[in-house]
Design an enzyme around this catalytic site. Sequence first.
Site, PDB file in Angstrom:
ATOM      1  N   SER A 176      33.201  36.826  53.180  1.00 40.65           N
ATOM      2  CA  SER A 176      33.595  37.483  52.611  1.00 40.65           C
ATOM      3  C   SER A 176      34.234  36.306  51.840  1.00 40.65           C
ATOM      4  CB  SER A 176      34.035  38.543  53.328  1.00 40.65           C
ATOM      5  OG  SER A 176      35.602  38.186  53.667  1.00 40.65           O
ATOM      6  N   HIS A 204      29.415  43.226  51.807  1.00 40.76           N
ATOM      7  CA  HIS A 204      28.805  41.885  50.905  1.00 40.76           C
ATOM      8  C   HIS A 204      27.076  41.536  50.642  1.00 40.76           C
ATOM      9  CE1 HIS A 204      33.216  40.914  50.123  1.00 40.76           C
ATOM     10  NE2 HIS A 204      33.022  41.268  51.889  1.00 40.76           N
ATOM     11  N   LYS A 236      31.651  47.797  47.306  1.00 37.92           N
ATOM     12  CA  LYS A 236      31.563  46.857  46.573  1.00 37.92           C
ATOM     13  C   LYS A 236      30.072  46.501  45.767  1.00 37.92           C
ATOM     14  CE  LYS A 236      33.709  44.412  50.213  1.00 37.92           C
ATOM     15  NZ  LYS A 236      34.339  45.871  50.499  1.00 37.92           N
TER      16      LYS A 236
END
Length: 389
Positions: A176, A204, A236
């Site tokens: 990240s 992610h 996300k």
Amino acid sequence: MSFDLATRLAERRVAHLYRQRPLLESPQGPQVRVDGRELLAFCSNDYLGLANHPEVIQAMRDGAAQWGVGGGASHLVIGHSTPHHQLEEALAEFTGRPRALLFSTGYMANLAAVTALVGQGDTVLEDRLNHASLLDAGLLSGARFSRYLHNDAASLASRLEKATGNTLVVSDGVFSMDGDLADLPALCAAARQKGAWLMVDDAHGFGPLGATGGGIVEHYGLGIEEVPVLVGTLGKGFGTAGAFVAGSEELIETLIQFARPYIYTTSQPPAVACATLKSLQLLQTESWRREHLNRLIARFRSGAAEIGLRLMDSPTPIQPILVGDSERALRLSALLRERGLLVGAIRPPTVPAGSARLRVTLSAAHSAAQLEQLLDALAECWPLVSEHD
């Protein structure tokens, strides 16, 4: 005796590590209002631009109208609503796994999976740069806990030689703060050679990576045999909220029976699950979002190289500019903000000492012109910071 909180806070200020919360006064998007000012933001994890999508908003409205606002209870009491169940089935199909289990946050999903699978007498091995939730889960599990060198299969193999009991290898899919990809094929090979399980938190990766947004396992063409425990977050790339664990029938049933962060918490609002079902559909079908995002990533990297910025080895929407010193990172962030751009400075302890950075995150909602605006501002501001080297 009393807690000397004032001294702790003062020390953090002196070290340029004090954190403050920007107040967002608008929906997520490239153009935002923060602390009373209109800014162009490059710091959100809304990678596909779905957090403020009108169809996702409508799905949440419709869900609230039909199912109410609160989850009401834990999943095992009377909080497991039809939308939750439909989303779990859709996520299982999306990941190509028999089952998926929904959680309220990514932190909870990681704590649940690790602590339910290993305990005293077992071993958990983690990448040094794993997310804090994964590291906390390893420590809380009670298993023998060790960290291998970042993305280093040889370092992992040496630790596997000393492992005892059931062994769980844990890695982020996309790291990240660096934006680089885990070398999953090599990690899988090392783990399987010693009969260890591999758990991947692809918070992610889902959305930006893979032909259909299926994340790092789709990117590498890996399946449930190589990665038995797959974790994803929904706040996300999906643009909503919550998280999930996908895997075998036995894995999911084990989590339902033994994972304390799942058993002892209220379910997420069912309307959020309704919104996520719509965002999952958009994530899969609107491939132009990934294509546009990849063009932005390539242009940013080439433009940053022309300016002389030091980037990390990242093919993802996470594009950190390595500055080094925390004070300089804060100054660069402030200079950009003066020019109407919001890019956060990331400092220790989130990243190792001496590796403070600006974490640029790109979104499919950004236009090519907005990216050029960022590059122009960086070209202007970088010399003002780097001249003090």
